[in-house]
Design a protein around this motif. Structure first.
Motif, PDB file in Angstrom:
ATOM      1  N   LEU A   4      46.119  49.359  42.717  1.00 10.79           N
ATOM      2  CA  LEU A   4      45.375  49.655  41.748  1.00 10.79           C
ATOM      3  C   LEU A   4      44.090  48.846  41.612  1.00 10.79           C
ATOM      4  N   ILE A   5      43.714  47.745  42.004  1.00 11.34           N
ATOM      5  CA  ILE A   5      42.597  47.017  41.875  1.00 11.34           C
ATOM      6  C   ILE A   5      41.766  47.899  43.073  1.00 11.34           C
ATOM      7  N   ALA A   6      42.032  47.900  44.229  1.00  4.88           N
ATOM      8  CA  ALA A   6      41.282  48.750  45.224  1.00  4.88           C
ATOM      9  C   ALA A   6      40.932  49.967  44.774  1.00  4.88           C
ATOM     10  N   PHE A   7      41.570  50.690  43.979  1.00  3.71           N
ATOM     11  CA  PHE A   7      41.525  52.167  43.402  1.00  3.71           C
ATOM     12  C   PHE A   7      40.140  51.914  42.524  1.00  3.71           C
ATOM     13  N   LEU A   8      40.403  50.827  41.533  1.00  7.20           N
ATOM     14  CA  LEU A   8      39.569  50.747  40.683  1.00  7.20           C
ATOM     15  C   LEU A   8      38.177  50.141  41.232  1.00  7.20           C
ATOM     16  N   ARG A   9      38.300  49.407  42.286  1.00  5.92           N
ATOM     17  CA  ARG A   9      37.070  48.810  42.780  1.00  5.92           C
ATOM     18  C   ARG A   9      36.394  49.936  43.558  1.00  5.92           C
ATOM     19  N   GLU A  10      36.967  50.891  44.181  1.00  7.61           N
ATOM     20  CA  GLU A  10      36.481  52.189  44.496  1.00  7.61           C
ATOM     21  C   GLU A  10      35.624  53.069  43.573  1.00  7.61           C
ATOM     22  N   PRO A  29      20.979  54.536  33.223  1.00  3.73           N
ATOM     23  CA  PRO A  29      21.434  53.822  34.580  1.00  3.73           C
ATOM     24  C   PRO A  29      21.664  52.035  34.397  1.00  3.73           C
ATOM     25  N   GLY A  30      20.757  51.508  33.541  1.00  4.76           N
ATOM     26  CA  GLY A  30      20.899  50.193  33.099  1.00  4.76           C
ATOM     27  C   GLY A  30      22.103  49.631  32.576  1.00  4.76           C
ATOM     28  N   ARG A  31      22.583  50.504  31.614  1.00  2.00           N
ATOM     29  CA  ARG A  31      24.074  50.270  30.878  1.00  2.00           C
ATOM     30  C   ARG A  31      25.002  50.305  31.830  1.00  2.00           C
ATOM     31  N   GLU A  32      24.850  51.518  32.649  1.00  2.00           N
ATOM     32  CA  GLU A  32      26.022  51.867  33.429  1.00  2.00           C
ATOM     33  C   GLU A  32      26.297  50.589  34.383  1.00  2.00           C
ATOM     34  N   LEU A  33      25.179  50.490  35.284  1.00  2.00           N
ATOM     35  CA  LEU A  33      25.232  49.330  35.912  1.00  2.00           C
ATOM     36  C   LEU A  33      25.873  47.847  35.252  1.00  2.00           C
ATOM     37  N   ARG A  34      25.422  47.539  34.312  1.00  2.72           N
ATOM     38  CA  ARG A  34      25.877  46.457  33.592  1.00  2.72           C
ATOM     39  C   ARG A  34      27.360  46.548  33.414  1.00  2.72           C
ATOM     40  N   GLU A  35      27.860  47.765  32.915  1.00  2.00           N
ATOM     41  CA  GLU A  35      29.101  48.150  32.663  1.00  2.00           C
ATOM     42  C   GLU A  35      30.103  47.811  34.113  1.00  2.00           C
ATOM     43  N   VAL A  36      29.412  48.377  34.910  1.00  2.00           N
ATOM     44  CA  VAL A  36      30.176  48.287  36.371  1.00  2.00           C
ATOM     45  C   VAL A  36      30.321  46.651  36.629  1.00  2.00           C
ATOM     46  N   GLU A  37      29.183  45.960  36.698  1.00  2.00           N
ATOM     47  CA  GLU A  37      29.245  44.373  36.808  1.00  2.00           C
ATOM     48  C   GLU A  37      30.187  43.761  35.847  1.00  2.00           C
ATOM     49  N   ALA A  38      30.323  44.057  34.865  1.00  7.93           N
ATOM     50  CA  ALA A  38      31.187  43.343  34.056  1.00  7.93           C
ATOM     51  C   ALA A  38      32.695  43.862  34.315  1.00  7.93           C
ATOM     52  N   LYS A  39      32.783  45.075  34.670  1.00  5.32           N
ATOM     53  CA  LYS A  39      34.336  45.453  35.005  1.00  5.32           C
ATOM     54  C   LYS A  39      34.646  44.710  36.428  1.00  5.32           C
ATOM     55  N   ARG A  40      33.622  44.671  37.303  1.00  9.16           N
ATOM     56  CA  ARG A  40      34.015  43.872  38.353  1.00  9.16           C
ATOM     57  C   ARG A  40      34.327  42.547  38.218  1.00  9.16           C
ATOM     58  N   ARG A  41      33.647  41.835  37.370  1.00  6.32           N
ATOM     59  CA  ARG A  41      33.583  40.423  37.031  1.00  6.32           C
ATOM     60  C   ARG A  41      35.140  39.937  36.376  1.00  6.32           C
ATOM     61  N   ILE A  42      35.604  41.269  35.345  1.00  7.46           N
ATOM     62  CA  ILE A  42      36.835  41.292  34.787  1.00  7.46           C
ATOM     63  C   ILE A  42      37.958  41.149  36.042  1.00  7.46           C
ATOM     64  N   LEU A  43      37.984  42.144  37.106  1.00  6.98           N
ATOM     65  CA  LEU A  43      38.860  42.198  38.011  1.00  6.98           C
ATOM     66  C   LEU A  43      38.884  40.833  38.887  1.00  6.98           C
ATOM     67  N   ASP A  44      37.777  40.186  39.051  1.00  7.19           N
ATOM     68  CA  ASP A  44      37.833  38.991  39.813  1.00  7.19           C
ATOM     69  C   ASP A  44      38.483  37.873  39.136  1.00  7.19           C
ATOM     70  N   GLU A  45      38.248  37.787  37.674  1.00  6.84           N
ATOM     71  CA  GLU A  45      38.919  37.093  36.963  1.00  6.84           C
ATOM     72  C   GLU A  45      40.558  37.115  36.911  1.00  6.84           C
ATOM     73  N   LEU A  46      40.822  38.422  36.875  1.00  2.00           N
ATOM     74  CA  LEU A  46      42.242  38.710  36.670  1.00  2.00           C
ATOM     75  C   LEU A  46      42.936  38.338  38.160  1.00  2.00           C
ATOM     76  N   GLU A  47      42.248  38.686  39.139  1.00  2.00           N
ATOM     77  CA  GLU A  47      42.866  38.363  40.422  1.00  2.00           C
ATOM     78  C   GLU A  47      43.174  36.668  40.562  1.00  2.00           C
ATOM     79  N   SER A  48      42.103  36.040  40.031  1.00  2.00           N
ATOM     80  CA  SER A  48      42.319  34.611  40.289  1.00  2.00           C
ATOM     81  C   SER A  48      43.278  34.159  39.291  1.00  2.00           C
ATOM     82  N   PHE A  49      43.578  34.841  37.984  1.00  2.00           N
ATOM     83  CA  PHE A  49      44.447  34.523  37.295  1.00  2.00           C
ATOM     84  C   PHE A  49      45.827  34.509  37.764  1.00  2.00           C
TER      85      PHE A  49
END
Length: 91
Positions: A4-10, A29-49
């Motif tokens: 699921l994480i791989a799917f979401l990252r794709e 575009p600016g907002r979309e890119l910030r959203e993508v970055e925020a979601k990537r960081r959330i995924l990173d935090e969850l994987e670390s958790f």
């Protein structure tokens, strides 16, 4: 959860490319890119958790993993119409 994480990252990679290309479905575009970055960081935090939970007693580890998986499912919800989305990933 790894699939699921791989799917979401794709999907996030696709969103990023669409925003950078100025795809018409992008709100801005600016907002979309910030959203993508925020979601990537959330995924990173969850994987670390989840990785840190390996050192907890089994019942706590299971609860922490279930919580993380639930959050990832919620992040993936907007993509439930994608061909690769699995029914079992729905929250």
């Amino acid at each position: 959860m790894d699939e699921l994480i791989a799917f979401l990252r794709e999907r996030l990679d696709e969103d990023e490319r669409a925003a950078q290309a100025g795809h018409p479905t992008c709100r801005g575009p600016g907002r979309e890119l910030r959203e993508v970055e925020a979601k990537r960081r959330i995924l990173d935090e969850l994987e670390s958790f989840v990785a840190d939970a390996e050192y907890l007693p089994q019942d706590e580890r299971n609860a922490d993993t279930a919580t993380a998986f639930g959050i990832v499912r919620l992040l993936a919800m907007p993509y439930d119409d994608h061909d690769d989305f699995r029914e079992e990933w729905k929250p």
